[in-house]
Design a protein around this motif. Sequence first.
Motif, mmCIF file in Angstrom:
data_model
loop_
_atom_site.group_PDB
_atom_site.id
_atom_site.type_symbol
_atom_site.label_atom_id
_atom_site.label_comp_id
_atom_site.label_asym_id
_atom_site.label_seq_id
_atom_site.Cartn_x
_atom_site.Cartn_y
_atom_site.Cartn_z
ATOM 1 N N ASP A 741 0.850 -1.171 0.000
ATOM 2 C CA ASP A 741 0.000 0.000 0.000
ATOM 3 C C ASP A 741 0.903 1.244 0.000
ATOM 4 O OD1 ASP A 741 -2.735 1.188 0.302
ATOM 5 O OD2 ASP A 741 -1.824 2.012 2.113
ATOM 6 N N ALA A 742 0.364 2.367 -0.464
ATOM 7 C CA ALA A 742 1.137 3.612 -0.437
ATOM 8 C C ALA A 742 1.601 3.899 0.986
ATOM 9 C CB ALA A 742 0.284 4.760 -0.962
ATOM 10 N N ASN A 743 2.838 4.362 1.107
ATOM 11 C CA ASN A 743 3.435 4.709 2.396
ATOM 12 C C ASN A 743 3.589 3.523 3.335
ATOM 13 O OD1 ASN A 743 3.622 7.543 1.763
ATOM 14 N ND2 ASN A 743 1.410 7.657 2.088
ATOM 15 N N SER A 744 3.764 2.333 2.771
ATOM 16 C CA SER A 744 4.078 1.163 3.592
ATOM 17 C C SER A 744 5.264 0.447 2.984
ATOM 18 C CB SER A 744 2.873 0.217 3.697
ATOM 19 O OG SER A 744 2.616 -0.403 2.449
ATOM 20 N N GLU A 745 5.928 -0.352 3.802
ATOM 21 C CA GLU A 745 7.102 -1.074 3.345
ATOM 22 C C GLU A 745 7.016 -2.528 3.791
ATOM 23 O OE1 GLU A 745 7.965 1.718 5.719
ATOM 24 O OE2 GLU A 745 7.332 2.912 3.978
ATOM 25 N N ALA A 746 7.690 -3.394 3.018
ATOM 26 C CA ALA A 746 7.859 -4.806 3.371
ATOM 27 C C ALA A 746 6.542 -5.470 3.725
ATOM 28 C CB ALA A 746 8.869 -4.963 4.516
ATOM 29 N N PHE A 747 5.487 -5.093 3.027
ATOM 30 C CA PHE A 747 4.156 -5.671 3.211
ATOM 31 C C PHE A 747 3.637 -5.518 4.638
ATOM 32 C CE2 PHE A 747 5.130 -8.626 -0.552
ATOM 33 C CZ PHE A 747 4.432 -7.816 -1.436
ATOM 34 N N ASN A 748 4.042 -4.420 5.335
ATOM 35 C CA ASN A 748 3.391 -4.198 6.626
ATOM 36 C C ASN A 748 1.938 -3.750 6.436
ATOM 37 O OD1 ASN A 748 3.645 -1.497 5.883
ATOM 38 N ND2 ASN A 748 5.325 -1.090 7.308
ATOM 39 N N LYS A 787 -22.792 -19.654 -8.576
ATOM 40 C CA LYS A 787 -23.396 -19.041 -7.383
ATOM 41 C C LYS A 787 -23.070 -17.561 -7.249
ATOM 42 C CE LYS A 787 -23.499 -23.285 -4.639
ATOM 43 N NZ LYS A 787 -23.101 -23.923 -3.345
ATOM 44 N N HIS A 788 -22.255 -17.033 -8.148
ATOM 45 C CA HIS A 788 -21.856 -15.622 -8.118
ATOM 46 C C HIS A 788 -21.175 -15.261 -6.799
ATOM 47 C CE1 HIS A 788 -24.736 -14.150 -11.527
ATOM 48 N NE2 HIS A 788 -24.095 -15.267 -11.845
ATOM 49 N N ILE A 789 -20.180 -16.080 -6.432
ATOM 50 C CA ILE A 789 -19.461 -15.872 -5.169
ATOM 51 C C ILE A 789 -17.956 -15.929 -5.416
ATOM 52 C CG2 ILE A 789 -18.948 -16.846 -2.896
ATOM 53 C CD1 ILE A 789 -21.810 -17.862 -2.775
ATOM 54 N N ILE A 790 -17.243 -14.954 -4.865
ATOM 55 C CA ILE A 790 -15.784 -14.988 -4.814
ATOM 56 C C ILE A 790 -15.386 -15.265 -3.370
ATOM 57 C CG2 ILE A 790 -13.644 -13.686 -5.086
ATOM 58 C CD1 ILE A 790 -15.078 -12.005 -7.207
ATOM 59 N N SER A 791 -14.614 -16.322 -3.157
ATOM 60 C CA SER A 791 -14.145 -16.679 -1.815
ATOM 61 C C SER A 791 -12.646 -16.457 -1.727
ATOM 62 C CB SER A 791 -14.477 -18.135 -1.494
ATOM 63 O OG SER A 791 -15.879 -18.358 -1.561
ATOM 64 N N ILE A 792 -12.215 -15.785 -0.664
ATOM 65 C CA ILE A 792 -10.794 -15.504 -0.457
ATOM 66 C C ILE A 792 -10.428 -15.810 0.984
ATOM 67 C CG2 ILE A 792 -9.006 -13.715 -0.443
ATOM 68 C CD1 ILE A 792 -10.642 -12.214 -2.551
ATOM 69 N N ILE A 793 -9.327 -16.494 1.181
ATOM 70 C CA ILE A 793 -8.712 -16.634 2.500
ATOM 71 C C ILE A 793 -7.338 -15.991 2.390
ATOM 72 C CG2 ILE A 793 -7.941 -18.197 4.308
ATOM 73 C CD1 ILE A 793 -9.899 -20.268 3.224
ATOM 74 N N ALA A 794 -7.035 -15.053 3.280
ATOM 75 C CA ALA A 794 -5.789 -14.283 3.141
ATOM 76 C C ALA A 794 -5.152 -14.027 4.489
ATOM 77 C CB ALA A 794 -6.074 -12.948 2.449
ATOM 78 N N THR A 795 -3.831 -13.864 4.450
ATOM 79 C CA THR A 795 -3.090 -13.494 5.653
ATOM 80 C C THR A 795 -1.825 -12.747 5.268
ATOM 81 O OG1 THR A 795 -2.189 -14.330 7.747
ATOM 82 C CG2 THR A 795 -1.724 -15.617 5.779
ATOM 83 N N THR A 796 -1.236 -12.114 6.248
ATOM 84 C CA THR A 796 0.012 -11.389 6.054
ATOM 85 C C THR A 796 0.734 -11.280 7.382
ATOM 86 O OG1 THR A 796 0.992 -9.298 5.289
ATOM 87 C CG2 THR A 796 -1.076 -9.144 6.463
ATOM 88 N N GLY A 797 1.997 -10.909 7.339
ATOM 89 C CA GLY A 797 2.720 -10.627 8.570
ATOM 90 C C GLY A 797 2.580 -9.185 8.990
#
Length: 853
Positions: A741-748, A787-797
């Motif tokens: 994201d803008a103004n972030s580093e190393a995927f914080n 079914k018109h559904i998008i399913s997402i499972i996500a994580t980050t450090g």
Amino acid sequence: MLLKKNTFLFVFILLNSFSFAQIASKPVLLFYKDVLKSEHIRTDSVKPLDQLALLNAKGSFIKVFDGNGKEYFSSAVKQFTTLTVGGALGTHMLRVYNANKKVIDSLQFYVNAKTSIDDNGYYTQMFNLFYHGMFADVKEGTFPVEWNGQTYNVVVPWVLDNFHTSKGLKYFLPNEKELVDIMRQSQREDGMIYSFIQYMPNADYFLTRDKFSGYSKKIGDKIFVRQPVENHPEYVYVNTIYDVWKSDGNDEWMKQNLTSVEKALDYAPNDPARWSKRFGLLKRAYTIDSWDFAVEDEYMPDIGITNTMIIDPEKTKFGVFFGDNTGYITACYQLAEMLEKNGDDAVAARYKQRANDMTQRLNKLTWNGKFFTHFIDEDSTVHRDLGVDEKSQIAQSNAYSLNRNITHEQSKAIIETYMNLKNHLPVGSPGEWYAIYPPFQKGFTQHDAIWQYMNGGVGAHNAGELSRGAYENGYEVYATDILNRVFELGKKYGDHISFAYTGSMQPGKPAPVYIPLDISHYANMDISNTNTAAEHKWMNGGKPGDDLHNLPAGTQFFDSILFTVIDPEKNNNNAVIAVSKRKGFPDSVLIPVNDTAACIYLMHTASKPSSENVAGAAKILYEDGSNSFNYMIMDKQLSYWWFSQLKTDYSGIAWYGKNDVSEGVGVSWCAIDNPLPEKKIKGIVLSASQNNNIYAVLAITLSNQKHYVLVNPVSFGGPDDWAAATNMAAMIEGLAGVKNDANSEAFNHPVISPRWSTTNSDTVNVTVRYAASKGYASYTYSLNKQKHIISIIATTGGDKISFHVLLPANTKAVSVMQNNENIPFKQITIEQSAYADFELTGAAAKAIEIKYE
């Protein structure tokens, strides 16, 4: 996450298994998918979003903490509990608590992540091809450079190439900063950055070329070179430092470079060879885009060695190349962001203002409403004749500028210009991603043929930039189409992504007019070695029947070339001109021609030469007394007559057959393009080599055209790993849609923008990690079209994730749910593309369901 169906069946089987009984005395973690196997997990094998199963815990409840000590899972103790791994990489701790909240047991496991994209099909293959392509030039991915007793493992020793190749390679190797450390230490006092550090054994050419300009210098035990015509090393140096900082999040390292970065960006405005006072913009000599060869026309001054690569502040005709300026402007904004991070807001404001002012001047000068005009001469009296309407040319830095600080409206116009070009490509073009289009007809042909490399070649590296920019500006279907076409090109040509492809495969020339020469009067050897009346048997004898007696005689095509082979029965058995230093043979023969020709074809062979592979020679004698000499080299212009093998652009096998002794004998052909086709040829002298072999010529043919060589669809120039890297970046940041994201580093604070609805892949697993840090983001994506559904499972450090999810075409989001609860979202439209935008915090893996209609 708790078990779903068949939970109690799994538990029952485990509790009654011998293997489980063996471990029943303590808690155990298993991979959920391997739960029936009762296999212990390996401590180094756990990845984000893996599902683990905890068995036999004794206590009241459990908590799991990530590599940063943040809690991301808790649950009451059960006989069988599942959890989804999330949070920061490193050692994760699972603690078991009693009713008094006291830790009574614990387990730990190590979580690691590697960048991967897996749809179990087409895009897995694409990912693998791009990945291997980034290691095409150096298999280790890095280039060891020794300087003053220290080894630096750089991606590429060139500043420009290092940066662009790292766009993709930074997700796999942490070496982007190595060259920065070299260039910071070698930076010239006025801020200039060298183009590259010596990597070839001898770089004295550069010291000689730049003896008076000072653009090359020996520093310590290596020579550092600035390509004089270039005006991009400084801003690319800044781009690289910014990119490294965004990848590793190392604020201290970034701050250590700020003084050097400011000096670099202040260099060009204070150097009269780099800055146009008239236009208030960066300038350079006239090159094709950011290439380091200048145009060779009437305005090129004669100022030293390799005039096309050097400059003189007073004599060179400079002008504004827009790509230098969009890159420099972006570097100013990047420096401003780094300065603000360091608390230097006032200094940051100065560079922002410089960028704003330059943007206005650049747009006024070069923006034509559809794209940036390639080059504007500083001297208004200069009127070049380069065989093309220069204002119509779209140069590759337009695609690169999509990923710099230009407006959405400019990006849209550039993208649509390329889309229009796609529908109007020249014959045989592999794509619209040209270095420059249309190509120059004059001025650059000495270094770059038309439709090749920088002069009308199609760049796979450019395709990656165009694709990445298209993803960000509402042209996602087109962006995916680009990646697909690059992938198909790679599969077509050796499972390899090339830097450039031939820009147009023009139809072949009309059939040439062949004129076979009558050489019968000069023939002195038979094609047979038995019962002959010729001066010499074939190759002076040998086993009876070991010869070319099966070679067909007469006028006919041999490998598409018209030759006349002498019929020995009609020429007293003399069918071949043989020259040699052996006794009884002439050492040379003159064949009269008295005609013009663009090409001369020889049908010939030889006995094996004794040294240096020189079989003979052919000299063209012109009527005016001048000549052109050509050695005949074995395995290059001709082949030995037993088991003949030869295939080059200018030679091949004319005939192959058998004789009474060998299962394979033959003769070869070669083409000699006449360097002076306008001159009348008096004759051709065939000469023997200085050793004892026999050089044998069976036929000679003239042609009115130079020998036609089928154009290689793969062009030349530029590092292929760079091309694979920009496409990998487009795949990761555009299609998979993972970036800071803008103004972030190393995927914080990563942004996840999956754009898989532009593909046929409905289920994809994605992990993206910066190799220089533990920053990563990981998600699974599933699209249920029924079914018109998008399913997402996500994580980050990191601390949170911003989602920017592309919806299928012509749909809108109805709801976004996390753990079966509605959460707020915004529907964003970019051009015709609809996105669902929302943000989630916390270290736990997040399960999201987007319904659309």
